[in-house]
Design a protein around this motif. Structure first.
Motif, PDB file in Angstrom:
ATOM      1  N   ASP A 121      -8.897  40.210 -54.895  1.00  0.00           N
ATOM      2  CA  ASP A 121      -7.936  39.434 -55.660  1.00  0.00           C
ATOM      3  C   ASP A 121      -7.013  40.446 -56.488  1.00  0.00           C
ATOM      4  OD1 ASP A 121      -6.013  37.655 -56.814  1.00  0.00           O
ATOM      5  OD2 ASP A 121      -7.171  36.201 -57.337  1.00  0.00           O
ATOM      6  N   THR A 122      -7.197  41.722 -56.366  1.00  0.00           N
ATOM      7  CA  THR A 122      -6.462  42.863 -56.755  1.00  0.00           C
ATOM      8  C   THR A 122      -5.043  43.111 -56.770  1.00  0.00           C
ATOM      9  OG1 THR A 122      -9.085  44.107 -58.100  1.00  0.00           O
ATOM     10  CG2 THR A 122      -6.927  45.134 -58.790  1.00  0.00           C
ATOM     11  N   PRO A 123      -3.987  42.904 -58.032  1.00  0.00           N
ATOM     12  CA  PRO A 123      -2.819  43.318 -56.783  1.00  0.00           C
ATOM     13  C   PRO A 123      -2.587  44.613 -56.881  1.00  0.00           C
ATOM     14  CG  PRO A 123      -2.088  41.935 -58.865  1.00  0.00           C
ATOM     15  CD  PRO A 123      -4.273  42.585 -58.881  1.00  0.00           C
ATOM     16  N   GLY A 124      -2.861  45.031 -55.635  1.00  0.00           N
ATOM     17  CA  GLY A 124      -2.483  46.732 -55.259  1.00  0.00           C
ATOM     18  C   GLY A 124      -3.435  47.458 -54.654  1.00  0.00           C
ATOM     19  N   ALA A 125      -4.635  46.768 -54.486  1.00  0.00           N
ATOM     20  CA  ALA A 125      -6.134  47.080 -53.655  1.00  0.00           C
ATOM     21  C   ALA A 125      -5.707  47.242 -52.714  1.00  0.00           C
ATOM     22  CB  ALA A 125      -6.532  45.942 -53.896  1.00  0.00           C
ATOM     23  N   TYR A 126      -6.244  48.625 -51.961  1.00  0.00           N
ATOM     24  CA  TYR A 126      -5.895  48.579 -50.461  1.00  0.00           C
ATOM     25  C   TYR A 126      -7.663  49.161 -49.893  1.00  0.00           C
ATOM     26  CZ  TYR A 126      -4.768  51.682 -46.468  1.00  0.00           C
ATOM     27  OH  TYR A 126      -4.797  52.357 -44.996  1.00  0.00           O
ATOM     28  N   LEU A 127      -8.238  48.626 -49.202  1.00  0.00           N
ATOM     29  CA  LEU A 127      -8.850  48.422 -48.231  1.00  0.00           C
ATOM     30  C   LEU A 127      -9.535  49.594 -47.172  1.00  0.00           C
ATOM     31  CD1 LEU A 127      -9.404  46.209 -49.224  1.00  0.00           C
ATOM     32  CD2 LEU A 127     -10.680  44.551 -47.696  1.00  0.00           C
ATOM     33  N   ARG A 128     -10.732  50.485 -47.650  1.00  0.00           N
ATOM     34  CA  ARG A 128     -10.160  51.480 -45.791  1.00  0.00           C
ATOM     35  C   ARG A 128     -11.830  51.547 -45.584  1.00  0.00           C
ATOM     36  NH1 ARG A 128     -11.058  56.897 -47.990  1.00  0.00           N
ATOM     37  NH2 ARG A 128     -10.599  56.705 -50.445  1.00  0.00           N
ATOM     38  N   LYS A 129     -12.075  52.594 -44.850  1.00  0.00           N
ATOM     39  CA  LYS A 129     -13.710  53.069 -44.279  1.00  0.00           C
ATOM     40  C   LYS A 129     -13.801  54.620 -44.799  1.00  0.00           C
ATOM     41  CE  LYS A 129     -16.109  53.192 -40.353  1.00  0.00           C
ATOM     42  NZ  LYS A 129     -16.244  54.708 -40.063  1.00  0.00           N
ATOM     43  N   ARG A 130     -14.658  54.225 -45.008  1.00  0.00           N
ATOM     44  CA  ARG A 130     -15.744  56.107 -45.443  1.00  0.00           C
ATOM     45  C   ARG A 130     -16.816  55.921 -44.986  1.00  0.00           C
ATOM     46  NH1 ARG A 130     -14.900  58.669 -50.902  1.00  0.00           N
ATOM     47  NH2 ARG A 130     -16.768  57.636 -51.312  1.00  0.00           N
ATOM     48  N   GLN A 131     -17.126  55.874 -43.569  1.00  0.00           N
ATOM     49  CA  GLN A 131     -18.509  56.530 -42.986  1.00  0.00           C
ATOM     50  C   GLN A 131     -18.296  55.121 -42.883  1.00  0.00           C
ATOM     51  OE1 GLN A 131     -20.479  58.981 -45.136  1.00  0.00           O
ATOM     52  NE2 GLN A 131     -20.162  60.587 -44.238  1.00  0.00           N
ATOM     53  N   GLU A 132     -19.691  54.236 -43.407  1.00  0.00           N
ATOM     54  CA  GLU A 132     -20.527  52.983 -43.383  1.00  0.00           C
ATOM     55  C   GLU A 132     -20.502  52.180 -44.369  1.00  0.00           C
ATOM     56  OE1 GLU A 132     -21.578  51.648 -40.322  1.00  0.00           O
ATOM     57  OE2 GLU A 132     -20.840  53.628 -39.351  1.00  0.00           O
ATOM     58  N   ARG A 133     -19.222  52.620 -45.120  1.00  0.00           N
ATOM     59  CA  ARG A 133     -18.557  51.698 -46.187  1.00  0.00           C
ATOM     60  C   ARG A 133     -17.590  52.120 -46.538  1.00  0.00           C
ATOM     61  NH1 ARG A 133     -23.440  52.302 -49.214  1.00  0.00           N
ATOM     62  NH2 ARG A 133     -22.346  51.161 -51.176  1.00  0.00           N
ATOM     63  N   LYS A 168      -7.409  51.379 -55.535  1.00  0.00           N
ATOM     64  CA  LYS A 168      -6.119  51.576 -56.477  1.00  0.00           C
ATOM     65  C   LYS A 168      -5.593  52.718 -57.543  1.00  0.00           C
ATOM     66  CE  LYS A 168      -4.064  48.021 -58.927  1.00  0.00           C
ATOM     67  NZ  LYS A 168      -3.713  46.581 -59.964  1.00  0.00           N
ATOM     68  N   ASP A 169      -4.756  53.063 -56.447  1.00  0.00           N
ATOM     69  CA  ASP A 169      -4.041  54.430 -57.008  1.00  0.00           C
ATOM     70  C   ASP A 169      -4.413  55.234 -56.981  1.00  0.00           C
ATOM     71  OD1 ASP A 169      -1.433  52.508 -58.033  1.00  0.00           O
ATOM     72  OD2 ASP A 169      -2.421  52.589 -59.790  1.00  0.00           O
ATOM     73  N   ASN A 170      -5.559  55.233 -55.435  1.00  0.00           N
ATOM     74  CA  ASN A 170      -6.373  56.284 -55.078  1.00  0.00           C
ATOM     75  C   ASN A 170      -8.187  56.703 -56.083  1.00  0.00           C
ATOM     76  OD1 ASN A 170      -4.417  57.409 -53.336  1.00  0.00           O
ATOM     77  ND2 ASN A 170      -3.590  58.396 -54.911  1.00  0.00           N
ATOM     78  N   ASP A 171      -7.723  55.158 -56.874  1.00  0.00           N
ATOM     79  CA  ASP A 171      -9.611  54.822 -57.621  1.00  0.00           C
ATOM     80  C   ASP A 171      -9.637  54.182 -57.081  1.00  0.00           C
ATOM     81  OD1 ASP A 171      -8.121  57.314 -59.450  1.00  0.00           O
ATOM     82  OD2 ASP A 171      -7.167  55.798 -60.699  1.00  0.00           O
ATOM     83  N   ILE A 172     -11.050  54.260 -57.173  1.00  0.00           N
ATOM     84  CA  ILE A 172     -11.980  53.981 -55.956  1.00  0.00           C
ATOM     85  C   ILE A 172     -12.129  52.500 -56.839  1.00  0.00           C
ATOM     86  CG2 ILE A 172     -14.884  53.154 -54.903  1.00  0.00           C
ATOM     87  CD1 ILE A 172     -14.387  56.446 -53.636  1.00  0.00           C
ATOM     88  N   VAL A 173     -12.139  51.734 -56.527  1.00  0.00           N
ATOM     89  CA  VAL A 173     -12.446  50.278 -57.868  1.00  0.00           C
ATOM     90  C   VAL A 173     -13.362  49.416 -57.174  1.00  0.00           C
ATOM     91  CG1 VAL A 173     -11.662  47.657 -57.934  1.00  0.00           C
ATOM     92  CG2 VAL A 173     -10.299  49.243 -57.949  1.00  0.00           C
TER      93      VAL A 173
END
Length: 542
Positions: free
Chosen positions: A216-228, A233-238
């Motif tokens: 529920d973070t505005p502008g958050a982006y979900l992506r995959k890296r290996q098995e995680r 948000k803004d290239n920082d891992i939340v």
């Protein structure tokens, strides 16, 4: 003797299930069940390792792996694990993960492979082997006339089960222990409700363990890296979460995710629900539609049966009203209030009237009267320190903080019911009480009725009475009152806690989470629709 229908093909791997458990065969072949557990996954991993090499040659023999065959004369199709050639003999080898043992089911499966090979190669196959991985040993199986006749008889029985379309009776014995379909089959519970079994002594594991990622973070982006899974948000891992610990994702507002992650969710069967902060649930990303066509056909037939629709609706609404009454009485015991006691008395009378109504319009009238009686005193459930007032239920949009909490909570609960429908194989849009308006998940709304009060209303009163939610957690816009981001996160945390809270089942007396009780209700409804159980019983708290 029933003749074999060569057009009705049966997977080789499924034939032996008829001998072990006809019900298991029905679920996997007729309903397309693909439920897995540790045993099934271990077998698949061993198979993948074997198939990493398609062939293997040694000085004294040669192996070919993963040979797919279909018979022109027998109703058989499938993969032969391994075909070995040695001393001018050709024979199949079936791999099993357990210890070396004599097992007629394994023999029949191997014999099916031999029948396919004989037709494919045009030569007799006198024997084969079953290899047991845990023992690192193989057992030779001779394809005697007796075994061949048993194999053909088993194929006939398999075709009979498919043609009849009736779920075989549950076994409810030691064979059910460790079965990957046990949570779907519910053998002990089904036999008990049929009147032929003892009270189940333990709950079966839930398919959905409630491992939900809430974003529920505005502008958050979900992506995959290996098995995680990474939430950035803004290239920082939340947040960083192992993919194996996620069963469901809720995305609120403007968060987004990568195409690669979307595809992975679809492959793994992970549902993604999209919410709006003001409009509730928007929709969901769902994996491929379930293969359980017989259940959906039974559901469609039931929706055209007015008498059955009414009986199901009456039971569900009686459950809803009864749970409303119990909820008020619980608060009345802690803080005696004549208004609560009077409303509980009204609800008891209305619950009794549900059994005599002659149509759904009359039932809706009773349900509406019960809701009015309940919400007229709902404000009395809030403590003196709560700064909010509640006068009546309103929505679309909610006009005050209490209604904002109720609306958001009911949206979350509908999401749970949609997930249950899709897990069970039911159509969430085809209901029995709620009218089937375009775009409304009517069956999900039906299933929610028994749980509105005991889950959402309980969370709302707890959040307000304990000060978890305060005035700063709301915002007003477009003429409505809504939870803000911080408020939604607090409420969702409390909601998840309630869903995972254990409760004593009123029929089976064992303890299990509320989340699992919703799934059980969906599965019992499916068994009623398919004729396994005589009647639907609502979930009633004590």
């Amino acid at each position: 003797m029933v003749e074999l229908d060569s057009e009705l093909k049966i997977p080789v791997s499924a034939v032996a299930e008829v001998l072990y458990c006809p019900r298991n065969f029905y679920y996997r072949v007729v309903e397309g069940a693909e439920d897995t557990n540790a045993h099934v996954l271990q077998g698949k991993l061993e198979e993948e390792r074997r198939n990493s090499r398609k062939s293997l040659s040694r000085t004294d023999y040669r192996q070919s792996r993963g040979l797919f065959l279909t018979s022109d004369y027998l109703p058989l199709t499938g993969v032969v694990d391994v075909v070995e050639e040695k001393d001018d003999q050709i024979y199949p080898v079936e791999y099993k993960k357990g210890q070396l043992k004599d097992n007629r089911n394994d023999d029949v499966q191997l014999c099916c492979q031999a029948l396919l090979l004989e037709e494919h190669l045009g030569r007799d196959i006198p024997y084969g082997y079953v290899y047991y991985a845990s023992s690192h040993q193989r057992r030779q199986v001779y394809f005697s006339q007796e075994l061949r006749e048993l194999t053909l008889a088993t194929i006939r029985e398999a075709q009979t089960i498919i043609r009849m379309g009736t779920v075989p009776e549950p076994l409810g014995d030691q064979r059910c222990q460790g079965c990957s379909l046990a949570a779907r089959c519910l053998p002990e519970e089904t036999k008990f409700l049929q009147g032929s079994g003892e009270t189940p002594v333990r709950p079966l594991p839930a398919i959905n363990l409630g491992r939900t990622l809430y974003v529920d973070t505005p502008g958050a982006y979900l992506r995959k890296r290996q098995e995680r899974l990474l939430v950035t948000k803004d290239n920082d891992i939340v947040k960083e979460v192992p993919l194996c610990s996620i069963e469901q994702v809720i995305i609120v507002g403007t968060a987004n995710m990568s195409t690669q992650l979307t595809r992975l969710f679809l492959e793994k069967g992970i549902q993604v629900f999209y919410f709006s902060g003001s409009r509730g649930i928007l929709g969901w990303l769902n994996p491929a539609w379930g293969k359980n066509v017989p259940l959906r056909l039974a559901q469609y037939r039931a929706c055209h049966d007015e008498a059955l629709c009414l009986e199901l609706a009456k039971t569900m609404i009686k459950g809803k009203i009864s749970n409303m009454r119990t909820f008020l009485l619980r608060y009345n015991r802690a803080r005696p209030d004549s208004s609560l006691e009077e409303a509980a008395g009204q609800l008891e009378k209305l619950a009794g009237k549900t059994g005599t109504v002659q149509g759904k319009d009359s039932l809706r009238g009773i349900e509406g009267a019960a809701s009015r009686a309940y919400f007229q005193v709902f404000g009395r459930l809030l403590g003196e320190k709560v700064s909010f007032d509640f006068k009546r239920r309103n929505r679309r949009p909610p006009k005050d903080p209490v209604n904002a909490l109720l609306s958001f909570g009911y949206s979350l609960l509908v999401k749970e019911a949609v997930a249950v429908c899709q897990s069970v194989g039911l159509d969430p849009y085809l209901g029995f009480f709620h009218s089937m308006v375009y775009g409304r998940p009517a069956l999900a709304l039906d299933l929610v009725e028994e749980f509105r009060t005991i889950i959402v209303d309980s969370v709302v009163t707890t959040c307000l009475n304990k000060g978890i939610i305060n005035p700063e957690h709301f915002e007003e816009r477009l003429g409505g009152c809504f939870l803000n981001e911080a408020g939604r996160k607090r409420f969702f945390s409390a909601y998840q806690g309630r869903m995972n809270e254990e409760v004593t089942h009123p029929i089976f007396t064992y303890r299990l989470p509320y989340r699992r009780t919703m799934e059980l209700q969906g599965r019992f409804l499916a068994k009623v629709l398919q004729g396994e159980l005589p009647a639907y019983k609502p979930f009633l708290v004590r």
